[in-house]
Motif scaffolding. Structure first.
Motif, PDB file in Angstrom:
ATOM      1  N   UNK A  45      -3.767   2.754  -3.361  1.00  0.00           N
ATOM      2  CA  UNK A  45      -2.642   2.502  -2.470  1.00  0.00           C
ATOM      3  C   UNK A  45      -2.905   1.158  -1.793  1.00  0.00           C
ATOM      4  N   UNK A  46      -2.028   0.207  -2.065  1.00  0.00           N
ATOM      5  CA  UNK A  46      -2.161  -1.135  -1.482  1.00  0.00           C
ATOM      6  C   UNK A  46      -1.411  -1.167  -0.157  1.00  0.00           C
ATOM      7  N   UNK A  47      -2.162  -1.307   0.924  1.00  0.00           N
ATOM      8  CA  UNK A  47      -1.583  -1.317   2.265  1.00  0.00           C
ATOM      9  C   UNK A  47      -1.577  -2.711   2.886  1.00  0.00           C
ATOM     10  N   UNK A  48      -1.800  -3.732   2.072  1.00  0.00           N
ATOM     11  CA  UNK A  48      -1.945  -5.089   2.600  1.00  0.00           C
ATOM     12  C   UNK A  48      -0.686  -5.618   3.273  1.00  0.00           C
ATOM     13  N   UNK A  49       0.471  -5.154   2.860  1.00  0.00           N
ATOM     14  CA  UNK A  49       1.715  -5.642   3.450  1.00  0.00           C
ATOM     15  C   UNK A  49       2.269  -4.762   4.552  1.00  0.00           C
ATOM     16  N   UNK A  50       1.536  -3.726   4.921  1.00  0.00           N
ATOM     17  CA  UNK A  50       2.035  -2.792   5.936  1.00  0.00           C
ATOM     18  C   UNK A  50       1.945  -3.420   7.322  1.00  0.00           C
ATOM     19  N   UNK A  75      -8.594   8.493  -5.389  1.00  0.00           N
ATOM     20  CA  UNK A  75      -7.574   7.819  -4.589  1.00  0.00           C
ATOM     21  C   UNK A  75      -8.277   6.847  -3.660  1.00  0.00           C
ATOM     22  N   UNK A  76      -7.878   5.589  -3.727  1.00  0.00           N
ATOM     23  CA  UNK A  76      -8.481   4.567  -2.880  1.00  0.00           C
ATOM     24  C   UNK A  76      -7.430   3.763  -2.158  1.00  0.00           C
ATOM     25  N   UNK A 100     -13.003   1.812   4.460  1.00  0.00           N
ATOM     26  CA  UNK A 100     -13.940   0.791   4.000  1.00  0.00           C
ATOM     27  C   UNK A 100     -14.268   1.027   2.531  1.00  0.00           C
ATOM     28  N   UNK A 101     -14.670  -0.020   1.871  1.00  0.00           N
ATOM     29  CA  UNK A 101     -15.077   0.107   0.473  1.00  0.00           C
ATOM     30  C   UNK A 101     -13.957   0.492  -0.448  1.00  0.00           C
ATOM     31  N   UNK A 102     -12.781  -0.028  -0.216  1.00  0.00           N
ATOM     32  CA  UNK A 102     -11.655   0.324  -1.070  1.00  0.00           C
ATOM     33  C   UNK A 102     -11.846  -0.218  -2.479  1.00  0.00           C
ATOM     34  N   UNK A 103     -11.218   0.421  -3.418  1.00  0.00           N
ATOM     35  CA  UNK A 103     -11.343   0.098  -4.833  1.00  0.00           C
ATOM     36  C   UNK A 103     -10.582  -1.182  -5.136  1.00  0.00           C
ATOM     37  N   UNK A 104     -11.132  -2.015  -5.977  1.00  0.00           N
ATOM     38  CA  UNK A 104     -10.426  -3.226  -6.412  1.00  0.00           C
ATOM     39  C   UNK A 104      -9.725  -2.952  -7.728  1.00  0.00           C
ATOM     40  N   UNK A 105      -8.492  -3.406  -7.842  1.00  0.00           N
ATOM     41  CA  UNK A 105      -7.734  -3.191  -9.066  1.00  0.00           C
ATOM     42  C   UNK A 105      -7.767  -4.418  -9.960  1.00  0.00           C
ATOM     43  N   UNK A 106      -8.629  -5.357  -9.673  1.00  0.00           N
ATOM     44  CA  UNK A 106      -8.687  -6.558 -10.489  1.00  0.00           C
ATOM     45  C   UNK A 106      -9.861  -6.521 -11.419  1.00  0.00           C
TER      46      UNK A 106
END
Length: 106
Positions: A45-50, A75-76, A100-106
């Protein structure tokens, strides 16, 4: 405009949260997350724009975390904005979701 964008990244499915998650769109956000959980063994779940995460949105994230645990899906969280982190902490929900330590999708 789509509420949550689903992006395939390697073997993850990324759900991008909208800028504002509240009671008016929490149901759609929940549907997007649950759909992703049914499709993949790993969901981010990308929350960067929240910019605003209300209690209804935080509850959706906790529900998704519980469902992921039951279904054996990883789930990260990625790019947890300060607004999202503050809301999760204030609601007492940061214990359910690792900030913390969220998963990278790259």
């Amino acid at each position: 405009m789509r509420l949550a964008e689903r992006v395939r990244a390697q073997d993850h499915l990324v759900v991008v949260a909208p800028a504002r998650v509240d009671a008016s769109n929490a149901h759609e956000f929940r549907l997007a997350l649950y759909d992703a959980l049914e499709r993949r063994a790993s969901v981010i779940v990308d929350l960067s724009g929240v910019e605003q995460l209300h209690a209804a949105g935080a509850a959706v994230l906790v529900g998704a975390a519980r469902r992921a645990l039951v279904e054996g899906v990883a789930l990260g969280l990625r790019g947890v904005s300060s607004a999202a982190a503050t809301s999760l902490t204030r609601c007492g929900l940061s214990r359910w979701l690792s900030l913390a330590g969220s998963i990278s999708a790259t």
